[in-house]
Design a protein around this motif. Structure first.
Motif, PDB file in Angstrom:
ATOM      1  N   ARG A   1     -29.302  -8.393  24.243  1.00 34.91           N
ATOM      2  CA  ARG A   1     -28.800  -7.560  25.353  1.00 34.91           C
ATOM      3  C   ARG A   1     -28.272  -6.275  24.743  1.00 34.91           C
ATOM      4  O   ARG A   1     -27.235  -6.260  24.084  1.00 34.91           O
ATOM      5  CB  ARG A   1     -27.689  -8.310  26.106  1.00 34.91           C
ATOM      6  N   HIS A   2     -29.040  -5.185  24.889  1.00 31.10           N
ATOM      7  CA  HIS A   2     -28.682  -3.898  24.284  1.00 31.10           C
ATOM      8  C   HIS A   2     -27.482  -3.300  25.011  1.00 31.10           C
ATOM      9  O   HIS A   2     -27.500  -3.153  26.229  1.00 31.10           O
ATOM     10  CB  HIS A   2     -29.862  -2.931  24.347  1.00 31.10           C
ATOM     11  N   LEU A   3     -26.455  -2.976  24.250  1.00 34.76           N
ATOM     12  CA  LEU A   3     -25.250  -2.376  24.818  1.00 34.76           C
ATOM     13  C   LEU A   3     -24.836  -1.162  24.012  1.00 34.76           C
ATOM     14  O   LEU A   3     -24.911  -1.151  22.789  1.00 34.76           O
ATOM     15  CB  LEU A   3     -24.095  -3.389  24.819  1.00 34.76           C
ATOM     16  N   ASN A   4     -24.359  -0.164  24.728  1.00 36.86           N
ATOM     17  CA  ASN A   4     -23.806   1.041  24.109  1.00 36.86           C
ATOM     18  C   ASN A   4     -22.298   0.999  24.336  1.00 36.86           C
ATOM     19  O   ASN A   4     -21.836   1.016  25.482  1.00 36.86           O
ATOM     20  CB  ASN A   4     -24.427   2.279  24.751  1.00 36.86           C
ATOM     21  N   LEU A   5     -21.526   0.934  23.264  1.00 37.41           N
ATOM     22  CA  LEU A   5     -20.063   0.792  23.372  1.00 37.41           C
ATOM     23  C   LEU A   5     -19.398   1.964  24.084  1.00 37.41           C
ATOM     24  O   LEU A   5     -18.274   1.825  24.563  1.00 37.41           O
ATOM     25  CB  LEU A   5     -19.448   0.608  21.985  1.00 37.41           C
ATOM     26  N   THR A   6     -20.054   3.112  24.170  1.00 39.75           N
ATOM     27  CA  THR A   6     -19.442   4.278  24.812  1.00 39.75           C
ATOM     28  C   THR A   6     -19.685   4.314  26.317  1.00 39.75           C
ATOM     29  O   THR A   6     -19.203   5.214  26.996  1.00 39.75           O
ATOM     30  CB  THR A   6     -19.965   5.585  24.184  1.00 39.75           C
ATOM     31  N   TYR A   7     -20.406   3.330  26.856  1.00 41.26           N
ATOM     32  CA  TYR A   7     -20.735   3.327  28.275  1.00 41.26           C
ATOM     33  C   TYR A   7     -19.739   2.475  29.056  1.00 41.26           C
ATOM     34  O   TYR A   7     -19.564   1.283  28.784  1.00 41.26           O
ATOM     35  CB  TYR A   7     -22.158   2.799  28.489  1.00 41.26           C
ATOM     36  N   GLY A   8     -19.093   3.070  30.047  1.00 40.41           N
ATOM     37  CA  GLY A   8     -18.195   2.345  30.954  1.00 40.41           C
ATOM     38  C   GLY A   8     -17.178   1.483  30.229  1.00 40.41           C
ATOM     39  O   GLY A   8     -16.554   1.919  29.265  1.00 40.41           O
ATOM     40  N   ASP A   9     -17.013   0.248  30.718  1.00 36.42           N
ATOM     41  CA  ASP A   9     -16.039  -0.669  30.113  1.00 36.42           C
ATOM     42  C   ASP A   9     -16.695  -1.622  29.110  1.00 36.42           C
ATOM     43  O   ASP A   9     -16.159  -2.684  28.800  1.00 36.42           O
ATOM     44  CB  ASP A   9     -15.283  -1.445  31.194  1.00 36.42           C
ATOM     45  N   THR A  10     -17.854  -1.215  28.567  1.00 39.26           N
ATOM     46  CA  THR A  10     -18.586  -2.058  27.623  1.00 39.26           C
ATOM     47  C   THR A  10     -17.743  -2.408  26.407  1.00 39.26           C
ATOM     48  O   THR A  10     -17.756  -3.550  25.939  1.00 39.26           O
ATOM     49  CB  THR A  10     -19.894  -1.370  27.187  1.00 39.26           C
ATOM     50  N   ALA A  11     -16.985  -1.445  25.870  1.00 44.21           N
ATOM     51  CA  ALA A  11     -16.182  -1.699  24.667  1.00 44.21           C
ATOM     52  C   ALA A  11     -15.186  -2.831  24.904  1.00 44.21           C
ATOM     53  O   ALA A  11     -14.987  -3.690  24.035  1.00 44.21           O
ATOM     54  CB  ALA A  11     -15.458  -0.432  24.228  1.00 44.21           C
ATOM     55  N   THR A  12     -14.577  -2.885  26.066  1.00 45.68           N
ATOM     56  CA  THR A  12     -13.621  -3.951  26.386  1.00 45.68           C
ATOM     57  C   THR A  12     -14.332  -5.298  26.467  1.00 45.68           C
ATOM     58  O   THR A  12     -13.836  -6.297  25.942  1.00 45.68           O
ATOM     59  CB  THR A  12     -12.914  -3.647  27.726  1.00 45.68           C
ATOM     60  N   LEU A  13     -15.488  -5.328  27.110  1.00 46.03           N
ATOM     61  CA  LEU A  13     -16.242  -6.576  27.226  1.00 46.03           C
ATOM     62  C   LEU A  13     -16.687  -7.082  25.856  1.00 46.03           C
ATOM     63  O   LEU A  13     -16.625  -8.278  25.576  1.00 46.03           O
ATOM     64  CB  LEU A  13     -17.452  -6.382  28.138  1.00 46.03           C
ATOM     65  N   VAL A  14     -17.106  -6.178  24.986  1.00 45.41           N
ATOM     66  CA  VAL A  14     -17.542  -6.565  23.643  1.00 45.41           C
ATOM     67  C   VAL A  14     -16.351  -7.056  22.823  1.00 45.41           C
ATOM     68  O   VAL A  14     -16.454  -8.040  22.089  1.00 45.41           O
ATOM     69  CB  VAL A  14     -18.274  -5.402  22.943  1.00 45.41           C
ATOM     70  N   GLU A  15     -15.220  -6.404  22.974  1.00 45.19           N
ATOM     71  CA  GLU A  15     -14.005  -6.849  22.265  1.00 45.19           C
ATOM     72  C   GLU A  15     -13.646  -8.281  22.669  1.00 45.19           C
ATOM     73  O   GLU A  15     -13.311  -9.115  21.830  1.00 45.19           O
ATOM     74  CB  GLU A  15     -12.851  -5.900  22.596  1.00 45.19           C
ATOM     75  N   GLN A  16     -13.743  -8.586  23.950  1.00 48.39           N
ATOM     76  CA  GLN A  16     -13.476  -9.954  24.418  1.00 48.39           C
ATOM     77  C   GLN A  16     -14.492 -10.941  23.857  1.00 48.39           C
ATOM     78  O   GLN A  16     -14.153 -12.049  23.460  1.00 48.39           O
ATOM     79  CB  GLN A  16     -13.478  -9.994  25.944  1.00 48.39           C
ATOM     80  N   ALA A  17     -15.758 -10.537  23.819  1.00 45.60           N
ATOM     81  CA  ALA A  17     -16.806 -11.414  23.282  1.00 45.60           C
ATOM     82  C   ALA A  17     -16.573 -11.701  21.802  1.00 45.60           C
ATOM     83  O   ALA A  17     -16.819 -12.813  21.336  1.00 45.60           O
ATOM     84  CB  ALA A  17     -18.179 -10.782  23.491  1.00 45.60           C
ATOM     85  N   ARG A  18     -16.093 -10.722  21.063  1.00 47.46           N
ATOM     86  CA  ARG A  18     -15.867 -10.899  19.629  1.00 47.46           C
ATOM     87  C   ARG A  18     -14.707 -11.844  19.330  1.00 47.46           C
ATOM     88  O   ARG A  18     -14.590 -12.335  18.212  1.00 47.46           O
ATOM     89  CB  ARG A  18     -15.638  -9.550  18.958  1.00 47.46           C
TER      90      ARG A  18
END
Length: 193
Positions: free
Chosen positions: A155-172
């Motif tokens: 699932r390709h994600l760009n950390l600078t888009y919307g609240d993606t960085a927060t979602l990725v931080e939670q996933a990590r």
């Protein structure tokens, strides 16, 4: 199967298995094929249970719309991954104007060979907007498929888009385990499927 964060390792591997020169390309294909094989060995039963089907009769891939004659994902699924090799069929063909459709889901992006209720496992390499995979699934259903389930390598994600960085931080914060899948987010063993 996994997040593929822009400019990070997994996204890089998903690019290199198609675009790296020579032996590097084969190296990345083998690695991704091993990941897909292990994932399906552990979790295809979760997918069939979620779809309420006894199994997937046929496995196919989302074909390239970039003019690539033989997509490396097709090679992996048809020839390299033991969990899919015997069930693979080339079902989908991109429309001549598929690339012009851009990033919108469209029933006219692909056409499919006729199907008679077979349950299809559709494999794609990268989900950015999901429009190619959704268009392929719609074409399979229009051709007569029973259930269609989509498995995507990354699932390709760009950390600078919307609240993606927060979602990725939670996933990590969650520890990785092969025994945890997205449909049944608890550890399970093969005999539980």
């Amino acid at each position: 199967m996994s997040l593929a964060l822009k400019s990070e390792q997994y996204a890089n591997e998903l690019w290199r298995y198609k675009n790296a020169p020579g032996a590097q390309q084969q190296h990345f294909r083998m690695g991704l094929a091993a990941v897909l094989w292990r994932f399906l060995a552990l979790h295809e039963g979760c997918i069939t249970a979620h779809c309420a089907v006894p199994g997937f009769d046929t496995v196919t891939t989302v074909p390239s719309t970039s003019g690539r004659e033989t997509h490396p994902l097709r090679t992996m699924v048809a020839d390299m991954v033991g969990a899919t090799r015997g069930r693979h069929r080339d079902l989908l063909v991109p429309a001549p104007n598929a690339v012009d459709l851009g990033r919108v889901a469209s029933l006219s992006r692909y056409s499919s060979s006729a199907l008679w209720g077979e349950n299809i496992l559709l494999v794609d390499d990268t989900w950015t907007t999901g429009n190619h995979a959704q268009s392929a699934a719609a074409a399979l259903k229009a051709a007569g498929a029973g259930s269609v389930a989509i498995v995507v390598l990354g699932r390709h994600l760009n950390l600078t888009y919307g609240d993606t960085a927060t979602l990725v931080e939670q996933a990590r914060l969650r520890s990785f385990s092969w025994d945890v899948c997205g449909l049944r987010p608890w550890e399970h063993s093969l005999n539980m499927q």
